[in-house]
Design a protein around this motif. Structure first.
Motif, PDB file in Angstrom:
ATOM      1  N   UNK A  55       0.795  -1.237   0.000  1.00 42.13           N
ATOM      2  CA  UNK A  55       0.000   0.000   0.000  1.00 42.13           C
ATOM      3  C   UNK A  55       0.828   1.289   0.000  1.00 42.13           C
ATOM      4  N   UNK A  56       2.154   1.181  -0.112  1.00 46.04           N
ATOM      5  CA  UNK A  56       2.922   2.417  -0.268  1.00 46.04           C
ATOM      6  C   UNK A  56       4.217   2.182  -1.040  1.00 46.04           C
ATOM      7  N   UNK A  57       4.213   2.648  -2.289  1.00 45.42           N
ATOM      8  CA  UNK A  57       5.425   2.507  -3.111  1.00 45.42           C
ATOM      9  C   UNK A  57       5.676   3.784  -3.909  1.00 45.42           C
ATOM     10  N   UNK A  58       6.921   3.901  -4.364  1.00 44.04           N
ATOM     11  CA  UNK A  58       7.299   4.868  -5.400  1.00 44.04           C
ATOM     12  C   UNK A  58       8.027   3.987  -6.402  1.00 44.04           C
ATOM     13  N   UNK A  59       7.277   3.294  -7.232  1.00 42.51           N
ATOM     14  CA  UNK A  59       7.802   2.123  -7.907  1.00 42.51           C
ATOM     15  C   UNK A  59       9.029   2.384  -8.787  1.00 42.51           C
ATOM     16  N   UNK A  60       9.081   3.494  -9.538  1.00 39.88           N
ATOM     17  CA  UNK A  60      10.260   3.656 -10.394  1.00 39.88           C
ATOM     18  C   UNK A  60      11.555   3.860  -9.601  1.00 39.88           C
ATOM     19  N   UNK A  61      11.434   4.048  -8.294  1.00 35.99           N
ATOM     20  CA  UNK A  61      12.633   4.238  -7.476  1.00 35.99           C
ATOM     21  C   UNK A  61      13.471   2.962  -7.332  1.00 35.99           C
ATOM     22  N   UNK A  62      13.060   1.890  -7.977  1.00 38.33           N
ATOM     23  CA  UNK A  62      13.948   0.714  -8.085  1.00 38.33           C
ATOM     24  C   UNK A  62      15.306   1.165  -8.624  1.00 38.33           C
ATOM     25  N   UNK A  63      15.266   2.194  -9.483  1.00 38.09           N
ATOM     26  CA  UNK A  63      16.515   2.676 -10.094  1.00 38.09           C
ATOM     27  C   UNK A  63      17.416   3.397  -9.085  1.00 38.09           C
ATOM     28  N   UNK A  64      16.868   3.773  -7.935  1.00 44.55           N
ATOM     29  CA  UNK A  64      17.660   4.440  -6.890  1.00 44.55           C
ATOM     30  C   UNK A  64      18.162   3.451  -5.837  1.00 44.55           C
ATOM     31  N   UNK A  65      17.999   2.180  -6.120  1.00 48.96           N
ATOM     32  CA  UNK A  65      18.426   1.163  -5.160  1.00 48.96           C
ATOM     33  C   UNK A  65      19.935   1.292  -4.893  1.00 48.96           C
ATOM     34  N   UNK A  66      20.255   1.542  -3.640  1.00 56.66           N
ATOM     35  CA  UNK A  66      21.669   1.559  -3.255  1.00 56.66           C
ATOM     36  C   UNK A  66      22.427   2.844  -3.563  1.00 56.66           C
ATOM     37  N   UNK A  67      21.766   3.858  -4.123  1.00 53.94           N
ATOM     38  CA  UNK A  67      22.534   5.052  -4.499  1.00 53.94           C
ATOM     39  C   UNK A  67      22.714   6.051  -3.357  1.00 53.94           C
ATOM     40  N   UNK A  68      21.880   6.026  -2.353  1.00 50.07           N
ATOM     41  CA  UNK A  68      22.033   6.987  -1.245  1.00 50.07           C
ATOM     42  C   UNK A  68      21.590   6.324   0.059  1.00 50.07           C
ATOM     43  N   UNK A  69      22.435   5.458   0.567  1.00 48.82           N
ATOM     44  CA  UNK A  69      22.096   4.720   1.784  1.00 48.82           C
ATOM     45  C   UNK A  69      22.537   5.476   3.030  1.00 48.82           C
ATOM     46  N   UNK A  70      22.004   5.080   4.156  1.00 49.88           N
ATOM     47  CA  UNK A  70      22.483   5.480   5.482  1.00 49.88           C
ATOM     48  C   UNK A  70      22.432   6.990   5.735  1.00 49.88           C
ATOM     49  N   UNK A  71      21.271   7.567   5.390  1.00 53.72           N
ATOM     50  CA  UNK A  71      21.068   9.012   5.594  1.00 53.72           C
ATOM     51  C   UNK A  71      19.714   9.261   6.254  1.00 53.72           C
TER      52      UNK A  71
END
Ligand code: NOS
Ligand code: ZN
Length: 427
Positions: free
Chosen positions: A61-77
């Motif tokens: 019930x909560x996604x921003x689906x195209x953000x698959x492309x942001x996987x791993x690009x800005x972690x730990x913030x």
């Protein structure tokens, strides 16, 4: 499903019992013992589901689906730094094709982990809808509106939202519904939220919004309005006569919980995203106690970093045991229902349960796996022991994955498209 009007699932474990299930077009027609002479073989696809369990498809019930492309690009913030300094600058480079590629990847991942419906908030809905249509999943799509309290932006966002509503309605696709997506009370003006409320009533569609995710944003809203976010929105009737799906709801006062109960707010609990961004832990046991509809979401892959809702089911059950020091809190049945029955209720869809007359959104799981043996307390295994790798997926009566093989699209092509789209974003 090709040319078949009927689909017969034989010998699956269904609602705790070994039986058969017959689908007619997009609906579950019968559950029980169905003899071969009851069906027209020419018109029926038969699936042998011996040693498999059939469950209702999961609802994210909560996604921003195209953000698959942001996987791993800005972690730990933390959230604000993550959005302002990393995600929003990259999102400025999005276009329809990039969004289409990211959505195909996301839908593929969801189908492979048993999700049949997702409730999304993002941009370039034409690209998202194209991918959803092609791959065969079910979705509720909203255009994410952010005006940052600027009047010119507000007019643009409202116009954009209405155009998107019309565009999705015009598709006339049974699997694709539309909603309104004002991002949050700290990014949207009161005027925008009031217009959204009117539009939701006019088109009779749900509102999907981020609420009370971090302490920082609550402070921002309080400084601006003197009220906590739910009190503020309630003060101008935002929750009246509309269906609201509120994502996160991590930090809530008792007064806010009272409002949520009174106004029938649906909560999308996103425990993994909330842990990763160190936003906090939502008071889910208290929400459940108050009879509030709790559902599950993954959020986008920038903050999760996957779309496997089985992980959310497991964590939502474990997390609240840990924080309350009470092992009886959120049992397996409850967390499984968060991801199925409750999700369907939030989105107003007749699915989320295997029942005659319900939409045929069905997932088959192969029980011959070391972590699913002994085959006795299977529902416990699905919550506490399963990795999410499902076998066969049926959505709206159509087989979209059979024995692990995706039907409508080419997997390798999706990977290639997604990799290309990713490099366009980061360069
Ligand atoms: O956890 C979150 N909190 C707030 N915003 C988020 C989160 N995840 C993604 N977005 C942002 O919401 C917008 C969608 O319309 C996008 O800008 C996306 O990056
Ligand atoms: Zn979100």
């Amino acid at each position: 499903m090709g040319d078949f009007t009927y689909c017969l699932i034989k010998n699956a474990v269904i609602n705790g019992k070994k039986q058969d299930l017959l689908i007619e077009k997009n609906t579950i027609k019968k559950i029980g013992n169905i003899e071969n002479n009851e069906i027209d073989k020419e018109e029926t696809k038969i699936i042998n589901a011996e040693n498999k369990i059939a469950i209702p498809g999961l609802i994210n019930t909560h996604t921003h689906i195209p953000m698959t492309l942001f996987r791993g690009v800005a972690d730990d913030l933390p959230l604000m730094e993550w959005l302002n300094n990393y995600i929003w600058p990259m999102e400025a480079k999005l276009n329809k094709d990039i969004v289409y590629a990211g959505t195909l990847l996301g839908c593929l991942e969801m189908i492979k982990s048993g999700t049949t419906t997702f409730n999304d908030m993002y941009f370039f809905l034409d690209g998202i809808a194209k991918a959803v249509d092609e791959i065969g999943i079910r979705a509720v799509l909203s255009y994410g509106m952010i005006d940052l309290f600027d009047e010119e932006k507000r007019e643009k966002e409202l116009k954009n939202a209405e155009e998107n509503i019309k565009m999705i309605k015009k598709l006339d696709n049974n699997r694709i519904k539309v909603a309104l997506g004002p991002h949050a009370p700290y990014t949207c003006s009161k005027e925008l939220l009031m217009e959204v409320h009117e539009m939701a009533k006019k088109y009779n569609i749900p509102i999907h919004i981020h609420m009370n995710e971090t302490l920082d944003e609550i402070k921002m809203v309080k400084e601006k309005t003197g009220m906590r976010p739910f009190e503020y929105l309630n003060s101008f009737g935002f929750f009246d006569d509309v269906n609201v799906i509120a994502a996160h709801c991590v930090h809530l006062s008792d007064e806010e919980i009272k409002i949520m109960k009174e106004k029938n707010i649906n909560v999308s609990h996103n425990p993994i995203s909330n842990l990763k961004l160190a936003s906090g832990i939502a008071p889910v046991p208290k929400l459940v106690e108050n009879g509030i509809n709790v559902t599950l979401g993954t959020d986008g892959c920038g903050s999760n970093n996957n779309l496997n809702l089985f992980e959310e089911i497991k964590i939502s059950s474990l997390l609240h045991k840990g924080t309350t020091l009470n092992p009886t809190i959120i049992n397996a049945k409850q967390s499984f229902e968060f991801a199925t029955k409750n999700g369907a209720k939030a989105l107003g869809l007749k699915c989320g349960e295997l029942k005659e007359g319900y939409l045929a959104d069905i997932v088959l799981i192969d029980l011959n796996k070391p972590f699913l043996i002994p085959k006795e307390n299977i529902y416990s295994h699905l919550v506490y022991s399963f990795n999410g790798n499902v076998d066969t997926v049926i959505i709206d009566g159509n087989v979209v994955m059979e024995n692990g093989k995706i039907v409508n699209v080419d997997e390798e092509e999706i990977y290639e498209k997604a990799e290309k789209a990713y490099y366009k974003l980061i360069n």
